[in-house]
Design a protein around this motif. Structure first.
Motif, PDB file in Angstrom:
ATOM      1  N   VAL A   7       6.746  22.117  19.946  1.00 57.39           N
ATOM      2  CA  VAL A   7       8.167  22.441  20.048  1.00 57.39           C
ATOM      3  C   VAL A   7       8.873  21.224  20.643  1.00 57.39           C
ATOM      4  O   VAL A   7       8.775  20.955  21.848  1.00 57.39           O
ATOM      5  N   ARG A   8       9.573  20.472  19.784  1.00 56.15           N
ATOM      6  CA  ARG A   8      10.036  19.138  20.162  1.00 56.15           C
ATOM      7  C   ARG A   8      11.237  19.125  21.109  1.00 56.15           C
ATOM      8  O   ARG A   8      11.626  18.066  21.595  1.00 56.15           O
ATOM      9  N   GLY A   9      11.837  20.272  21.389  1.00 53.77           N
ATOM     10  CA  GLY A   9      12.916  20.306  22.364  1.00 53.77           C
ATOM     11  C   GLY A   9      12.419  20.294  23.793  1.00 53.77           C
ATOM     12  O   GLY A   9      13.232  20.351  24.730  1.00 53.77           O
ATOM     13  N   TYR A  10      11.085  20.187  23.971  1.00 49.20           N
ATOM     14  CA  TYR A  10      10.486  20.237  25.303  1.00 49.20           C
ATOM     15  C   TYR A  10       9.476  19.097  25.442  1.00 49.20           C
ATOM     16  O   TYR A  10       8.911  18.612  24.462  1.00 49.20           O
ATOM     17  N   ASP A  11       9.232  18.697  26.713  1.00 49.23           N
ATOM     18  CA  ASP A  11       8.265  17.645  26.964  1.00 49.23           C
ATOM     19  C   ASP A  11       6.846  18.114  26.648  1.00 49.23           C
ATOM     20  O   ASP A  11       6.570  19.311  26.523  1.00 49.23           O
ATOM     21  N   GLN A  45      16.696  19.179  20.623  1.00 46.14           N
ATOM     22  CA  GLN A  45      17.445  19.900  21.650  1.00 46.14           C
ATOM     23  C   GLN A  45      17.003  21.361  21.642  1.00 46.14           C
ATOM     24  O   GLN A  45      16.932  21.994  20.593  1.00 46.14           O
ATOM     25  N   SER A  46      16.690  21.878  22.820  1.00 48.72           N
ATOM     26  CA  SER A  46      16.357  23.292  22.930  1.00 48.72           C
ATOM     27  C   SER A  46      17.619  24.123  22.748  1.00 48.72           C
ATOM     28  O   SER A  46      18.684  23.789  23.288  1.00 48.72           O
ATOM     29  N   ILE A  47      17.515  25.215  21.999  1.00 48.42           N
ATOM     30  CA  ILE A  47      18.623  26.165  21.913  1.00 48.42           C
ATOM     31  C   ILE A  47      18.294  27.434  22.700  1.00 48.42           C
ATOM     32  O   ILE A  47      19.093  28.357  22.742  1.00 48.42           O
ATOM     33  N   SER A  48      17.087  27.471  23.292  1.00 51.76           N
ATOM     34  CA  SER A  48      16.718  28.607  24.152  1.00 51.76           C
ATOM     35  C   SER A  48      17.085  28.345  25.602  1.00 51.76           C
ATOM     36  O   SER A  48      17.397  29.283  26.350  1.00 51.76           O
ATOM     37  N   ASP A  49      17.049  27.070  26.020  1.00 51.73           N
ATOM     38  CA  ASP A  49      17.351  26.697  27.401  1.00 51.73           C
ATOM     39  C   ASP A  49      18.372  25.563  27.368  1.00 51.73           C
ATOM     40  O   ASP A  49      18.026  24.408  27.109  1.00 51.73           O
ATOM     41  N   SER A  50      19.620  25.904  27.638  1.00 54.57           N
ATOM     42  CA  SER A  50      20.696  24.909  27.519  1.00 54.57           C
ATOM     43  C   SER A  50      20.572  23.785  28.526  1.00 54.57           C
ATOM     44  O   SER A  50      21.118  22.695  28.322  1.00 54.57           O
ATOM     45  N   ASP A  51      19.857  23.990  29.627  1.00 58.75           N
ATOM     46  CA  ASP A  51      19.756  22.957  30.651  1.00 58.75           C
ATOM     47  C   ASP A  51      18.626  21.958  30.378  1.00 58.75           C
ATOM     48  O   ASP A  51      18.393  21.049  31.179  1.00 58.75           O
ATOM     49  N   GLU A  52      17.937  22.107  29.257  1.00 58.01           N
ATOM     50  CA  GLU A  52      16.823  21.214  28.953  1.00 58.01           C
ATOM     51  C   GLU A  52      17.274  19.821  28.541  1.00 58.01           C
ATOM     52  O   GLU A  52      16.558  18.852  28.697  1.00 58.01           O
ATOM     53  N   GLY A  53      18.464  19.704  27.985  1.00 57.32           N
ATOM     54  CA  GLY A  53      18.928  18.397  27.535  1.00 57.32           C
ATOM     55  C   GLY A  53      18.204  17.952  26.274  1.00 57.32           C
ATOM     56  O   GLY A  53      17.397  18.676  25.687  1.00 57.32           O
ATOM     57  N   PHE A  54      18.486  16.709  25.847  1.00 57.99           N
ATOM     58  CA  PHE A  54      17.882  16.168  24.628  1.00 57.99           C
ATOM     59  C   PHE A  54      16.516  15.558  24.938  1.00 57.99           C
ATOM     60  O   PHE A  54      16.273  15.045  26.023  1.00 57.99           O
ATOM     61  N   ARG A  55      15.628  15.611  23.949  1.00 57.33           N
ATOM     62  CA  ARG A  55      14.313  14.973  24.052  1.00 57.33           C
ATOM     63  C   ARG A  55      14.156  13.994  22.887  1.00 57.33           C
ATOM     64  O   ARG A  55      14.438  14.332  21.738  1.00 57.33           O
ATOM     65  N   ILE A  56      13.713  12.793  23.186  1.00 58.66           N
ATOM     66  CA  ILE A  56      13.403  11.806  22.159  1.00 58.66           C
ATOM     67  C   ILE A  56      11.883  11.720  22.033  1.00 58.66           C
ATOM     68  O   ILE A  56      11.178  11.556  23.030  1.00 58.66           O
ATOM     69  N   HIS A  57      11.400  11.839  20.820  1.00 53.83           N
ATOM     70  CA  HIS A  57       9.969  11.788  20.570  1.00 53.83           C
ATOM     71  C   HIS A  57       9.661  10.680  19.562  1.00 53.83           C
ATOM     72  O   HIS A  57      10.357  10.533  18.546  1.00 53.83           O
TER      73      HIS A  57
END
Length: 570
Positions: free
Chosen positions: A471-475, A551-563
């Motif tokens: 799940v790429r919206g998370y580390d 970008q997570s759409i489940s947790d708005s405070d996660e911010g963007f992730r670059i992979h």
């Protein structure tokens, strides 16, 4: 008959228009128009008088091109248009009635009659039926098909006893007679290898056919591929010259040159999950005349260091059946989890007739670990079996295909092991490309650990989600159940899925958009996480390189992730 064939072949290279030439066909027939355009080619002249001199020859070529497609009554006139220094030759074609097939007698006689190689009821035979318009290309194609099948399947004395195409222009009909005498089918003799350091027993185990097997060129090609795929040889040349046949048996000669026994590999890469990493591998491709192999690999990155080694023994079919003994050490320190493990074991690797690769093994694993505020160690004797199959079209950058994997393993408390458990993990990936530039890539992964003492399960057997392959919206490995202090400790279950669309806007470069969904959980009722994103793909000489912004759409405070990652998509 050769000339019409050449005309037909040229239709595959036809162009919509040619310099200085225009063709009008009545009644409209695109196939005839394209064939005339292709055979006449470019007609260039600097004056009308020069173009007039070229017109006669062009009309003759156009008549031949129409006859090649069965239009023997075609009438062709010409006119010249355009300005004085850039004239255009216009051919006006009145097709008339086509020649149609009346009697069609196509058959095979001899030992090959009624056999699968000479099954003429398919597409080739179906294009030459009474009542069809005569097409010289179809006639030549079935002749080539019959001759080529004879060569492929060992009917080397085969020949046409009759081959006639009679055209009655007055009645607009044509009769075809094709009779092919196959003769006897040759067989494959003993396989003889050139001088080599390997045992003949090992080499003969790589041969899939027995002496006396009916000749089939595909068997020889497969032997060539299998020998190269074994990893023992640098060059392989398999031949079976019919001129050396005795009593219908053709000896199979294999010229081989073994590769250098040792090789050293160096690799480096980078991904967002583990950062920069390096790899050093050493392989001894053949230890002895029996084809044993061994090797070792060292992998280094900031969160993970690993050293492994193996010794491999080929079995009945060396390319697809072997036993491997292995051992290794790994140290891992990722966020809330630290572990160090030692492993020894053996596994049997076999490619099944169904195309699945099966790996059955037994390993002894000792792991010391720390998860959040807890720490422990485990000793496990783990039997396991896995099945994997990958099929794709397109080499390093496939256009379509799929990959399936199922892994089952477990342990019994008291049989060396500290805890009872059963673990299942399965993944499926699919790739499909349509209209060349549009690609869809789907992935789903499911996993579960069954045990009454989950606290004793080491982190290497627990599930985590998040990262450039999840799940790429998370580390990386940030999706997991947590302990009382909020530290991630891994889950009993895993659900991981993704759907991605790619568009190739210039060769080797693709834009992507995707949605990922999943989580690592202690309960299947737990919430899953969803993220969306866009990315860019470059098909490099060593494989696809991917950069994603998610970008997570489940947790708005996660911010963007670059992979950033690289490697095959299947």
């Amino acid at each position: 008959m050769l000339r019409p064939l050449l005309l037909i072949l040229l239709t595959f290279f036809s162009m919509a228009a040619h310099a200085g030439l225009e063709v009008n066909v009545e009644p409209e027939n695109e196939q005839v128009e394209d064939n005339i355009q292709a055979f006449v080619g470019e007609v260039e002249a600097s004056t009308r008088r020069e173009m007039e001199r070229l017109a006669g020859h062009s009309k003759e070529q156009a008549i031949d091109a129409a006859q090649a497609l069965g239009y023997y009554q075609a009438e062709i006139t010409h006119r010249i248009t355009g300005n004085r220094t850039d004239p255009v030759l216009v051919l006006e074609v009145q097709l008339g009635e086509p020649v149609r097939l009346r009697e069609v007698d196509i058959r095979v006689e001899g030992a090959g009659m009624g056999t699968e190689p000479f099954d003429l009821q398919g597409a080739q035979r179906g294009r030459l039926q009474p009542g069809d318009v005569l097409h010289h290309g179809h006639y030549e194609a079935i002749k080539s098909y019959m001759a080529n099948q004879a060569l492929r399947f060992g009917y080397f004395s085969g020949q046409f006893s009759q081959q006639r195409l009679l055209v009655n222009i007055e009645d607009n009909v044509a009769d075809i007679t094709l009779v092919y005498q196959t003769g006897e089918r040759f067989r494959l003799g003993d396989v003889v290898f050139s001088e080599t350091p390997f045992d003949d027993n090992l080499l003969q185990r790589m041969v899939d056919f027995r002496t006396g097997a009916p000749y089939d060129a595909d068997l020889l090609a497969k032997l060539n591929r299998d020998l190269l795929a074994s990893g023992y040889f640098e060059n392989v040349l398999v031949s079976a010259p019919a001129s050396r046949a005795e009593e219908g048996l053709i000896p199979v000669e294999v010229q081989i040159a073994e590769r250098k026994p040792h090789s050293l590999g160096l690799g480096a890469g980078y991904s967002t999950d583990v950062g920069a990493r390096g790899r050093i591998s050493w392989t001894e491709h053949w230890v002895n005349a029996r084809g044993h192999k061994r090797g070792a690999e060292l992998e280094l990155s900031l969160p993970r260091q690993a050293l492994t080694g193996y010794y491999q023994i080929p079995l009945t079919h060396p390319q697809t059946n072997s036993v491997r003994f292995f051992g290794g050490w790994q140290n891992e320190d990722i966020d809330d989890i630290e572990s160090q493990s030692f492993t020894v074991g053996a596994q049997h690797e076999k490619l099944l007739d169904s195309g699945w690769e099966r790996i059955a093994g037994l390993r002894l694993e000792h792991e010391r670990f720390s998860l959040g505020n807890d720490s422990g160690q485990s000793t496990l004797l783990i039997p396991g079996v896995s099945f994997q199959r990958t099929k794709s079209v397109g080499g390093i950058d496939p256009s379509r295909g799929y990959s399936l994997m199922l892994d089952l393993q477990g342990a019994k408390k008291g049989v060396v092991s500290d805890v009872d458990f059963a673990r299942v993990f399965t993944t499926a990936k699919g790739l499909y490309t349509f209209e060349e530039n549009h690609r869809f890539l789907a992935r789903v992964g499911l996993g579960a650990v069954y045990t009454d003492d989950f606290e004793q399960i080491p982190p290497s057997l627990r599930f985590f989600a998040g990262g450039d392959q999840s799940v790429r919206g998370y580390d990386y490995r940030s999706l997991s159940p947590t302990d009382d202090s909020g530290e991630r400790v891994g889950g009993r279950f895993l659900l991981d899925s993704s759907l991605e669309y790619q568009y190739e806007f210039i060769p080797k470069w693709r834009a992507a958009t995707f949605v990922d969904h999943g989580n690592a959980m202690d309960s299947l009722a737990a919430a899953r996480k969803t993220s969306v994103g866009v990315g860019i793909r470059w098909v490099s000489p060593v494989g696809p390189i991917r950069v994603d912004l998610a970008q997570s759409i489940s947790d708005s405070d996660e911010g963007f992730r670059i992979h950033f990652s690289m490697g095959p998509e299947l």
